[in-house]
Design an enzyme around this catalytic site. Structure first.
Site, short mmCIF file in Angstrom:
data_model
loop_
_atom_site.label_atom_id
_atom_site.label_comp_id
_atom_site.label_asym_id
_atom_site.label_seq_id
_atom_site.Cartn_x
_atom_site.Cartn_y
_atom_site.Cartn_z
CG MET A 11 -1.99 -1.25 1.45
SD MET A 11 -3.36 -0.94 0.39
CE MET A 11 -4.24 0.71 1.05
CE LYS A 15 -0.57 -0.82 -5.38
NZ LYS A 15 0.04 -0.04 -3.88
CG ASP A 87 -4.90 2.03 -10.36
OD1 ASP A 87 -3.86 1.73 -9.85
OD2 ASP A 87 -5.55 2.82 -9.51
CD GLU A 88 -6.41 -0.33 -6.10
OE1 GLU A 88 -6.02 -1.31 -5.68
OE2 GLU A 88 -6.44 0.96 -5.77
CB CYS A 182 9.81 -4.46 6.84
SG CYS A 182 9.97 -4.60 8.76
#
Length: 200
Positions: A11, A15, A87-88, A182
């Site tokens: 997230m 993107k 997208d997505e 992470c």
């Protein structure tokens, strides 16, 4: 030969911004593109791709029943397309990913798909799994955890900011519901024992 690209990230890695920049580059050279946006994502105006930094562009909404190949071929017949962008892309069905691959292989139209690799549990989305399996090119867009390491996981939060480990795979939300971490801090936030400790 046209290729199927999968640009994946956690997230808030940019993107949609990357997709909109690529679309702008094509438009600047007078090349037509077709953009798709997931209909399920209702955070912004329907039929648009919106980035967190304020860039937007109109897009064709898709859901699990959308025949992407038919939509693209109809548009391509009227105005030849240089590229298709999604997208997505995690919300694509595996069958829709196969449709996109056929557009590359049969129709010669490159496809750039942008999406999450994994959900809030660390499991692959079905669309992402298929893209990882058959895309010609896999490109990771990097994001950063709060500790400075590369963020690869998406932690879902409840209304009080507590980590959630159970629920439906798809729940739309932004910074109020998800944080990119992470693997180490994702595991710690969910209270899971690291594998090395479990083996010891």
């Amino acid at each position: 030969m046209a290729k199927l690209y999968f640009y994946y990230a956690s997230m808030n890695a940019g993107k949609s911004t990357n997709l909109l920049q690529a679309a702008f580059n094509y438009a600047e050279r007078g090349m037509a593109t077709m953009l798709f946006a997931a209909a399920i994502d209702d955070r912004f105006m329907a039929g648009t791709i919106t980035s967190r930094i304020g860039l937007t562009a109109p897009a064709t909404p898709f859901d699990a029943q959308t025949d992407l190949a038919a939509c693209v071929r109809e548009r391509h017949a009227q105005d030849p397309l240089a590229c298709v962008m999604v997208d997505e892309a995690q919300f694509l069905t595996p069958a829709q990913v196969d449709q996109l691959a056929r557009l590359c292989d049969t129709d010669g139209i490159p496809v750039l798909a942008y999406g999450l690799r994994t959900d809030f549990r660390g499991d692959l989305f079905p669309g992402s799994a298929r893209l990882l399996a058959i895309a010609d090119s896999l490109v990771e867009i990097k994001s950063v955890c709060t500790c400075g390491r590369k963020a690869t996981m998406n932690l879902r939060l409840d209304a009080d900011g507590r980590a959630i480990a159970e629920g439906q795979q798809t729940e739309i939300g932004g910074n109020d519901r998800y944080v990119a971490l992470c693997r180490r801090h994702f595991t710690e936030a969910l209270g899971r024992q690291p594998a090395t400790q479990a083996l010891g």
